[in-house]
Design a protein around this motif. Structure first.
Motif, short mmCIF file in Angstrom:
data_model
loop_
_atom_site.label_atom_id
_atom_site.label_comp_id
_atom_site.label_asym_id
_atom_site.label_seq_id
_atom_site.Cartn_x
_atom_site.Cartn_y
_atom_site.Cartn_z
N CYS A 277 -7.36 6.48 -0.62
CA CYS A 277 -7.07 5.23 -1.26
C CYS A 277 -7.12 5.55 -2.71
O CYS A 277 -8.12 6.17 -3.10
CB CYS A 277 -7.93 4.26 -0.77
SG CYS A 277 -7.94 2.97 -1.78
N CYS B 101 -2.70 -3.81 -2.92
CA CYS B 101 -3.02 -4.48 -1.71
C CYS B 101 -3.51 -5.86 -2.05
O CYS B 101 -3.08 -6.97 -1.22
CB CYS B 101 -3.84 -3.91 -0.68
SG CYS B 101 -5.35 -3.29 -1.46
N CYS C 46 -5.55 1.69 -5.95
CA CYS C 46 -4.38 0.94 -7.23
C CYS C 46 -4.37 -0.44 -6.88
O CYS C 46 -3.99 -1.18 -7.92
CB CYS C 46 -3.20 1.36 -6.81
SG CYS C 46 -2.46 0.85 -4.88
N ASP C 47 -4.96 -1.17 -6.04
CA ASP C 47 -5.15 -2.64 -6.07
C ASP C 47 -4.03 -3.45 -5.74
O ASP C 47 -3.91 -4.58 -5.77
CB ASP C 47 -5.80 -3.18 -7.37
CG ASP C 47 -7.04 -4.00 -7.09
OD1 ASP C 47 -7.55 -3.95 -5.84
OD2 ASP C 47 -7.63 -4.61 -8.10
N ARG D 148 -8.17 0.47 6.44
CA ARG D 148 -9.21 0.92 5.40
C ARG D 148 -10.54 0.08 5.63
O ARG D 148 -11.60 0.15 5.63
CB ARG D 148 -9.00 1.33 3.98
CG ARG D 148 -8.14 2.55 4.05
CD ARG D 148 -7.84 2.91 2.63
NE ARG D 148 -7.16 4.14 2.54
CZ ARG D 148 -6.00 4.57 2.14
NH1 ARG D 148 -5.16 3.28 1.48
NH2 ARG D 148 -5.45 5.58 2.28
N CYS E 201 0.85 -1.30 -0.02
CA CYS E 201 -0.16 -0.08 -0.13
C CYS E 201 0.81 1.28 -0.04
O CYS E 201 1.59 1.51 0.96
CB CYS E 201 -1.03 -0.10 1.21
SG CYS E 201 -1.94 1.42 1.10
S1 SF4 Z 1 -6.14 0.05 -3.30
FE1 SF4 Z 1 -5.09 -0.73 -1.41
S2 SF4 Z 1 -2.95 -0.46 -1.75
FE2 SF4 Z 1 -3.89 1.11 -3.08
S3 SF4 Z 1 -4.09 2.68 -1.95
FE3 SF4 Z 1 -6.13 1.51 -1.38
S4 SF4 Z 1 -5.67 0.33 0.14
FE4 SF4 Z 1 -3.74 1.15 -0.16
#
Ligand code: SF4
Ligand code: SF4
Length: 365
Positions: free
Chosen positions: A64, A70, A67-68, A39, A23
């Motif tokens: 957030c 995570c 971006c995926d 989150r 992240c």
């Molecule tokens: S999608 Fe996931 S990795 Fe990307 S900013 Fe949000 S919580 Fe963080």
């Protein structure tokens, strides 16, 4: 889907914290509530009525980038980005007054002016008559701020035998910002209007440069409408339907940044690389973090959280310097803008958009 529909997903989170390794908003703040796990907990608190959202809460949810990455790091593959989207749709309905003005204006601008930037629709690029069944969907960002990218794309397509239509000021906004920020009812309306508009014009194939328009038209629209036309990213069309070959007059070492919406979201990793490798005199080097590990450029949160976004694009630029690239190629206007703003501080590297590079390679320039 509502947040309640994601309850099972929320409880799938093991609280293991592996997502910290991916992240970007956590990495640059070391704040757990700006991490994927944090989150998920924020969503659970909302769902169980244990927390009344305030401005801090909104900041954690709105920062957030979706971006995926995570999910790449997450052992049970929790759909954190989808949970955040569902949470935002609840917040848009119940706590709209807590949304920053910038977002509200951007949403209104889509509904009233067919672009998220608040500029008059007349500021979009000019139109071009072409085959009516093939549409080059330029996207608001390129149309308003980077028309040269669209002109270069058109030049490449024409050189390879395709003459698509460009709608110019008539081109509608795909509406991504609506679904991104939780304005789902408004998005559903926009999606069905855009689909009817394109179908009535006899469009059978939409080609776009913009990874966000691509994902929106191809994936989000499918949730709410039934598409009768095909949607392709320009890189897919060039690889599948044309034999692109080019040459540069001077040797150039380039790297490629995978945009989140094109790569992790839609799985288009190979085509941009194949195009780059088909250019003679171009040496291609991978970034230290590429493909599904690609670092988000920070573009989606740049307007609201510029410092945090800059740290993210700085990371991309540092990676390019490490691998000795003189140009960071991007096939996304948002990524291009972010990367260019960080690259401006480094003499050894620059941002370059893919259409401009391809047009130059075709001219052997
Ligand atoms: S999608 Fe996931 S990795 Fe990307 S900013 Fe949000 S919580 Fe963080
Ligand atoms: S890696 Fe996945 S399961 Fe583990 S804390 Fe993060 S979101 Fe939850």
């Amino acid at each position: 889907m509502s947040l309640k529909d994601y309850e099972g997903e929320i409880y799938t989170c093991l609280r293991c914290g592996f997502c910290q390794a991916g992240c970007p908003t956590f990495r640059h703040t070391l704040n757990e509530s700006l991490n994927a796990r944090g989150r998920v907990i924020l969503a659970k608190l909302y769902l169980t009525g244990q927390y009344t959202p305030d401005e801090d809460y909104m900041q954690r949810v709105l920062s957030c980038t979706l971006c995926d990455i995570c999910k790449v790091k997450c052992p049970p593959k929790v759909e954190v980005a989808e949970i955040v989207e569902a949470l935002r749709s609840e917040l848009w309905r119940s706590h709209r007054d807590l949304y920053p003005q910038d977002i509200v204006e951007s949403i209104n601008s889509i509904l009233e002016r067919q672009n998220p930037f608040g500029v008059p629709r007349e500021q979009k690029m000019r139109s071009y008559e072409g085959e009516s069944s093939v549409l080059f969907f330029v996207g608001c960002s390129s149309s308003v701020y980077y028309p040269h990218m669209a002109e270069n794309t058109l030049q490449v397509l024409r050189a390879l035998g395709l003459n698509p239509t460009v709608l110019g000021q008539e081109e509608p906004c795909c509406g991504y910002r609506l679904v991104e920020m939780g304005a789902v009812d408004e998005f559903k309306r926009v999606a069905s209007e855009v689909v009817s508009f394109l179908e009535n014009r006899g469009v059978e194939l939409v080609i776009t440069n913009c990874p966000t328009c691509y994902k929106t038209l191809k994936e989000y629209y499918k949730r709410y409408t039934s598409l009768t036309f095909e949607v392709m990213h320009i890189t897919e069309w060039l690889v599948k339907e044309a034999k692109f070959e080019g040459e540069l007059s001077e040797p150039m070492t380039v790297t490629y940044h995978d945009p989140c919406h094109l790569g992790r979201s839609m799985g288009v990793y190979e085509e941009p690389r194949q195009l780059l490798e088909s250019i003679r005199n171009l040496k291609f080097v991978e970034l230290p973090k590429s493909r599904e590990e690609s670092i988000c450029c920070g573009g989606p949160i740049r307007a609201l959280y510029p410092e945090l976004a800059s740290k993210m694009s700085d990371e991309v630029v540092q990676g390019a310097i490490e691998v000795g690239a003189s140009q960071i190629v991007s096939s996304c206007t948002t990524c291009y803008r972010s990367i260019a703003s960080s690259a401006a501080f480094h003499a050894e590297v620059d941002a370059l958009d893919l259409p401009t590079l391809l047009a130059r390679a075709l001219r052997r320039g």
